[in-house]
Write an enzyme that holds these catalytic residues in place. Structure first.
Site, short mmCIF file in Angstrom:
data_model
loop_
_atom_site.label_atom_id
_atom_site.label_comp_id
_atom_site.label_asym_id
_atom_site.label_seq_id
_atom_site.Cartn_x
_atom_site.Cartn_y
_atom_site.Cartn_z
N GLU A 36 0.86 -1.21 0.00
CA GLU A 36 0.00 0.00 0.00
C GLU A 36 0.88 1.24 0.00
OE1 GLU A 36 -2.40 3.19 2.36
OE2 GLU A 36 -0.51 2.25 2.88
N HIS A 50 2.93 10.27 2.19
CA HIS A 50 1.71 10.20 2.99
C HIS A 50 1.14 11.56 3.40
CE1 HIS A 50 -0.69 9.90 6.69
NE2 HIS A 50 -1.14 8.77 6.16
N LYS A 104 -4.47 10.20 -1.93
CA LYS A 104 -4.42 11.14 -0.81
C LYS A 104 -4.73 12.56 -1.27
CE LYS A 104 -3.05 9.44 3.28
NZ LYS A 104 -4.13 8.72 3.93
O1 G3P Z 1 -4.93 2.41 3.49
C1 G3P Z 1 -4.82 2.13 4.84
C2 G3P Z 1 -4.14 3.26 5.57
O2 G3P Z 1 -2.98 3.60 4.87
C3 G3P Z 1 -5.02 4.46 5.72
O3 G3P Z 1 -4.47 5.43 6.56
O4 G3P Z 1 -3.34 7.53 7.02
O5 G3P Z 1 -2.02 5.44 6.93
O6 G3P Z 1 -2.92 6.43 4.85
P1 G3P Z 1 -3.13 6.24 6.31
MG MG Z 2 -2.40 4.98 3.33
#
Ligand code: G3P
Ligand code: MG
Length: 235
Positions: A36, A50, A104
């Site tokens: 991911e 992120h 994102k």
């Molecule tokens: O996709 C799962 C997780 O990555 C979602 O939260 O903030 O870590 O991107 P975050």
């Molecule tokens: Mg994520």
């Protein structure tokens, strides 16, 4: 229990600088089923990072969306790694695992759909080897509209009154709740609607035990070893 899928969160973020090519390679070596990564669009290119700001994960400053591509690519994202382009992640993975692209930044649906289409048509990947997720359900609806063959996963931060109904309405493949509030009623409702349940972020063995008991289909983790070693010494 059918096989629990292991999604390595931001690559293997517990073992390498998150969302870098090194993290992706580490994730694969640790037995990921899926990798991911989080994406933003800058100057028409898709970058893997992120936060909306640079300070936590790089030696840069400011908002990602306000910087030039040249500046962003000059930064150190940890251990000398660059902020990768999404296409570099696809090349690094090279079909050894699936790739979960989390949208994102705003305006990412269209360029991600375009890139995945290219990888399917020119590189021999299958649409099922990608899963596009987002907390922004408008972007998810947009990408499903652009490419109906693409699987989408609806991320949520809270427990909706109507459980997984919103994900069914989005024609999603899966729903991705947070581990903190997940309960049996939600999992059962999602399964009744034909949705997979992939839970984030499961970094503790006691949380893993709990969500396995609830019947989830996969987990996101920074520490894949807790998933790959599951069953060894557990009841
Ligand atoms: O996709 C799962 C997780 O990555 C979602 O939260 O903030 O870590 O991107 P975050
Ligand atoms: Mg994520």
């Amino acid at each position: 229990m059918s096989q629990l899928l292991c999604f390595e969160h931001r690559g293997a973020a517990g073992h390498a600088p998150e969302n870098t090519l090194a993290a992706v390679e580490k994730a694969i070596s640790l037995g990921a089923d899926w990798v991911e990564v989080d994406v933003y669009a800058v100057e028409g290119e898709l970058l893997v990072i992120h936060d909306d700001r640079l300070e936590r994960t790089t030696n840069g400053v400011g908002y990602v969306a306000e910087q030039s591509l040249e500046y962003l690519r000059s930064l150190d994202a940890g251990n000398g790694e660059k902020i990768p382009f999404l296409w570099e992640v696809f090349e690094q993975v090279n079909r050894r695992t699936g790739v979960n692209v989390e949208l994102k930044g705003p305006g990412t649906a269209a360029p991600v759909a375009l890139l995945i289409d290219r990888w399917v048509k020119e590189r021999g990947w299958r649409y099922e080897e990608f899963l596009v997720s987002s907390f922004d359900h408008h972007e998810l609806r947009a990408i499903k509209h652009l490419q109906p063959k693409l699987r989408t996963g609806a991320l949520i931060l809270a427990l909706p009154l109507e459980y997984a109904r919103f994900a069914e309405a989005l024609n999603a493949y899966s729903v991705h709740p947070g581990v903190e509030f997940l309960d049996r009623a939600f999992v059962e409702d999602a399964h009744r609607r034909g949705l997979k349940v992939f839970v984030y972020t499961v970094n503790r063995r006691q949380d893993l035990a709990r969500v396995i008991a609830l019947g989830v289909d996969g987990v996101f983790t920074d520490y894949p070893e807790i998933v790959t070693s599951w069953g060894i010494g557990e009841g």
